[in-house]
Write a protein that holds these residues in place. Structure first.
Motif, PDB file in Angstrom:
ATOM      1  N   PHE A  65       0.817  -1.219   0.000  1.00 27.70           N
ATOM      2  CA  PHE A  65       0.000   0.000   0.000  1.00 27.70           C
ATOM      3  C   PHE A  65       0.854   1.275   0.000  1.00 27.70           C
ATOM      4  CE2 PHE A  65      -3.583  -2.261   2.608  1.00 27.70           C
ATOM      5  CZ  PHE A  65      -3.869  -3.045   1.507  1.00 27.70           C
ATOM      6  N   ALA A  66       2.127   1.156   0.362  1.00 28.93           N
ATOM      7  CA  ALA A  66       2.962   2.328   0.617  1.00 28.93           C
ATOM      8  C   ALA A  66       3.037   3.320  -0.541  1.00 28.93           C
ATOM      9  CB  ALA A  66       4.365   1.891   1.040  1.00 28.93           C
ATOM     10  N   PRO A  67       3.336   2.888  -1.769  1.00 29.51           N
ATOM     11  CA  PRO A  67       3.469   3.885  -2.835  1.00 29.51           C
ATOM     12  C   PRO A  67       2.186   4.637  -3.141  1.00 29.51           C
ATOM     13  CG  PRO A  67       3.581   1.653  -3.729  1.00 29.51           C
ATOM     14  CD  PRO A  67       3.677   1.535  -2.252  1.00 29.51           C
ATOM     15  N   PHE A  68       1.055   4.007  -2.901  1.00 27.76           N
ATOM     16  CA  PHE A  68      -0.223   4.657  -3.186  1.00 27.76           C
ATOM     17  C   PHE A  68      -0.569   5.673  -2.092  1.00 27.76           C
ATOM     18  CE2 PHE A  68       0.019   0.450  -4.982  1.00 27.76           C
ATOM     19  CZ  PHE A  68      -0.167   0.737  -6.328  1.00 27.76           C
TER      20      PHE A  68
ATOM     21  N   THR B 190       1.739   8.582  -2.769  1.00 25.73           N
ATOM     22  CA  THR B 190       1.273   9.412  -3.883  1.00 25.73           C
ATOM     23  C   THR B 190       0.244  10.426  -3.410  1.00 25.73           C
ATOM     24  OG1 THR B 190       1.723   7.711  -5.537  1.00 25.73           O
ATOM     25  CG2 THR B 190       0.107   9.389  -6.120  1.00 25.73           C
ATOM     26  N   ASP B 191      -0.723   9.983  -2.626  1.00 24.71           N
ATOM     27  CA  ASP B 191      -1.728  10.912  -2.106  1.00 24.71           C
ATOM     28  C   ASP B 191      -1.085  11.983  -1.231  1.00 24.71           C
ATOM     29  OD1 ASP B 191      -3.666   9.533  -3.443  1.00 24.71           O
ATOM     30  OD2 ASP B 191      -4.842   8.987  -1.679  1.00 24.71           O
ATOM     31  N   ALA B 192      -0.110  11.572  -0.421  1.00 22.28           N
ATOM     32  CA  ALA B 192       0.569  12.538   0.441  1.00 22.28           C
ATOM     33  C   ALA B 192       1.326  13.572  -0.383  1.00 22.28           C
ATOM     34  CB  ALA B 192       1.525  11.814   1.392  1.00 22.28           C
TER      35      ALA B 192
ATOM     36  N   GLU C 108      -2.766   8.750   6.784  1.00 19.60           N
ATOM     37  CA  GLU C 108      -4.177   8.812   6.389  1.00 19.60           C
ATOM     38  C   GLU C 108      -4.412   7.991   5.120  1.00 19.60           C
ATOM     39  OE1 GLU C 108      -5.316  12.855   5.882  1.00 19.60           O
ATOM     40  OE2 GLU C 108      -4.745  13.455   7.907  1.00 19.60           O
ATOM     41  N   GLY C 109      -3.545   8.155   4.139  1.00 19.81           N
ATOM     42  CA  GLY C 109      -3.699   7.429   2.883  1.00 19.81           C
ATOM     43  C   GLY C 109      -3.545   5.930   3.056  1.00 19.81           C
ATOM     44  N   PHE C 110      -2.638   5.519   3.949  1.00 15.37           N
ATOM     45  CA  PHE C 110      -2.435   4.089   4.202  1.00 15.37           C
ATOM     46  C   PHE C 110      -3.694   3.482   4.812  1.00 15.37           C
ATOM     47  CE2 PHE C 110      -0.922   0.257   6.133  1.00 15.37           C
ATOM     48  CZ  PHE C 110       0.140  -0.163   5.335  1.00 15.37           C
ATOM     49  N   GLU C 111      -4.306   4.199   5.730  1.00 22.70           N
ATOM     50  CA  GLU C 111      -5.531   3.711   6.360  1.00 22.70           C
ATOM     51  C   GLU C 111      -6.646   3.587   5.330  1.00 22.70           C
ATOM     52  OE1 GLU C 111      -8.311   2.282   8.966  1.00 22.70           O
ATOM     53  OE2 GLU C 111      -6.129   2.399   9.183  1.00 22.70           O
TER      54      GLU C 111
END
Length: 277
Positions: free
Chosen positions: A30-33, A36-38, A263-266
């Motif tokens: 999930f990390a790169p996605f 990306t949002d961050a 936040e994006g990871f969650e």
């Protein structure tokens, strides 16, 4: 061939380059996605342009539409048999394949005054790729390769065979233009895996969604297309050379980026728990 990249000069801040990052921000699928949002939020809030290189271990990156397959539960084990886990990403499109021969590259820009038209955003990435690999003397064109996996209007191809796909994502005044580049490795096997997935997921059923009849022969790698050995580091070096007209600085993971990442990871966790059987 000279390619015009005048859009690079419109940003008042140096481009921040994120490449070698701590394991905590690279190891989980999930990390790169989440990153990306961050980065999109950071660009929107600070007018900061950002470049991001990333890779995955063997991984199938599904699009939202893939979860609509009528026999999804029967199809997903086909990836596991090849040793590829799978996730659902947070941007559009259909399934793509990641592994050590595939380079992902994102350009993240602020949208300060007006929204960048969708096609203009795609064209930016197309022009960067043309500039980066111009020395090989092969035309890199942008049009849909219908029977590739994750086909789209801005598929990049050499001599009619797809080498890359582009997507984009926008959040709060920022935009990410993202590309996967098939640099090396067995592209035929990658495509065959995705073809098997759709065969098992559809079982001949007609749906209101369009899934590609993947033909491995319409896809290739940069290494094969240029008929020369090419590593991921080679591809990075050529891409960064296209940014010589602007100042590049090593990016640091600020507290705001780290907060947005969490936040994006969650959100990615919730998305995958909800959409995957």
């Amino acid at each position: 061939m000279t390619v015009e990249l005048s859009f690079l000069s419109q940003y008042r801040h140096p481009f921040l380059l994120f490449d070698e990052l701590p394991d905590a921000y690279t190891e989980h699928p999930f990390a790169p996605f989440a990153l990306t949002d961050a980065f999109i939020k950071e660009a929107g809030e600070t007018a900061q342009p950002i470049l991001h290189f990333w890779q995955t271990s063997p991984l199938i990156i599904l699009g939202m539409m893939d979860t609509k397959l009528p026999y999804l539960s029967d199809a997903l084990p086909s990836f596991s048999r090849h040793g590829y886990p799978y996730i659902v990403r947070n941007s559009g499109g259909l399934a793509v394949v990641g592994d050590k021969g595939v380079l992902n590259f994102s350009m993240i820009f602020p949208e300060e005054d007006e929204r960048l038209p969708i096609d203009d955003a795609y064209a930016r990435m197309h022009h960067v790729i043309q500039a980066a690999f111009a020395s090989f003397g092969k035309s890199i064109e942008a049009y849909e390769i219908k029977d590739s996996y994750c086909p789209g209007d801005f598929d990049l191809s050499i001599a009619g065979r797809k080498i890359a796909g582009i997507s984009q994502r926008r959040i709060r005044g920022g935009i990410a233009i993202m590309i996967y580049l098939s640099v090396s490795g067995d592209q035929h096997t990658r495509a065959q895996m995705v073809r098997e997935f759709y065969d098992k997921g559809l079982k001949g059923t007609k749906t209101k969604w369009n899934f590609p009849a993947v033909d491995p022969n319409v896809m290739t790698t940069l290494e094969e297309a240029f008929d020369t050995p090419m590593t991921i580091d080679d591809a990075k070096r050529l891409l960064l050379a296209a940014f010589e007209p602007v100042s590049l600085q090593k990016g640091e993971l600020s507290s705001t980026i780290r907060g947005s990442y969490s936040e994006g990871f969650e959100k990615m966790t919730v998305r995958n728990d909800k959409l995957l059987p």
